[in-house]
Design a protein around this motif. Structure first.
Motif, PDB file in Angstrom:
ATOM      1  N   PHE A  36       0.833  -1.205   0.000  1.00  0.00           N
ATOM      2  CA  PHE A  36       0.000   0.000   0.000  1.00  0.00           C
ATOM      3  C   PHE A  36       0.868   1.255   0.000  1.00  0.00           C
ATOM      4  O   PHE A  36       0.560   2.248  -0.662  1.00  0.00           O
ATOM      5  N   TYR A  41      -3.428   2.869  -2.448  1.00  0.00           N
ATOM      6  CA  TYR A  41      -4.555   1.967  -2.209  1.00  0.00           C
ATOM      7  C   TYR A  41      -5.255   1.574  -3.507  1.00  0.00           C
ATOM      8  O   TYR A  41      -5.443   0.389  -3.791  1.00  0.00           O
ATOM      9  N   LEU A  71      -6.140  -2.523   4.643  1.00  0.00           N
ATOM     10  CA  LEU A  71      -5.531  -1.188   4.650  1.00  0.00           C
ATOM     11  C   LEU A  71      -5.580  -0.579   6.051  1.00  0.00           C
ATOM     12  O   LEU A  71      -4.595   0.002   6.522  1.00  0.00           O
TER      13      LEU A  71
END
Length: 209
Positions: A36, A41, A71
């Motif tokens: 990430f 993202y 995330l």
């Protein structure tokens, strides 16, 4: 704050590819966090996360719900580490002014390093996902508040030691320093010399006298 111990157990995929059901949750979160951090993202696919973590989709969904759930825990893990490292630098066995200077110079060194071109996970997430992501928002806001609190505490120590102007509002200065830190991280994503960034640090410290 999400605790990994409260996450649902991963689905049993012991018969798929011969992979055992158990896996190291911390290693998975760290690996996903790097993906990430480097790619962002939206540009990160579930397939990329599976490749990076070694998990099958079912195990990833079973442990984290979905990509966004992963995330959140990856961001929280990174943020905890970032705040802890900043606190350690600001509380080093040095005069308060030098502690703050070294803490700020740390960001200039990161920015000058090619690896720093990825920027900061915290800053990147804020720029990419806010204001639309209302789930991630409180995590980002809380993290920035924690960083600001550490900087404010460093200012207070400096005022008590006579390093900084005692008439300055320590909370306002803490927010000012937070802006400097985040600005250094953003500038680190472009080609700018460490010398120029160091000049920003020196100017910042002069403002506290």
């Amino acid at each position: 704050m999400i605790k990994t111990s409260s996450l649902p157990q991963p689905a049993d995929r012991s018969q798929e590819r011969g992979r055992p059901r158990e896996f190291d949750l911390d290693e998975v979160i760290d690996s996903a966090g790097r993906v990430f951090w480097e790619g962002g993202y939206h540009a990160t696919s579930v397939g990329t996360l599976c490749d990076a973590t070694g998990l099958l989709r079912g195990s990833l969904y079973g442990a984290f719900g979905d990509k966004h759930g992963l995330l959140i825990v990856a961001f929280e893990r990174y943020a905890d580490g970032a705040v802890a490292r900043l606190k350690e630098r600001l509380e080093a066995d040095l005069p308060p002014r030098e502690c703050l200077r070294q803490a700020l110079l740390h960001y200039t060194r990161l920015s000058a390093d090619l690896s720093g071109r990825h920027g900061c996970f915290i800053t990147n997430a804020a720029l990419e996902l806010l204001p639309a992501d209302e789930v991630l928002r409180p995590y980002i806001e809380t993290t920035l508040q924690r960083i600001g609190a550490q900087l404010t505490a460093a200012v207070i120590r400096g005022q008590q030691a006579g390093d900084f102007n005692a008439d300055l509002d320590e909370n306002a200065v803490g927010i000012f320093l937070l802006c400097i830190v985040q600005g250094l991280r953003v500038l680190g994503k472009v080609e700018i010399s460490e010398k120029k960034l160091t000049g920003i640090v020196d100017m910042t410290l002069r403002a506290l006298l």
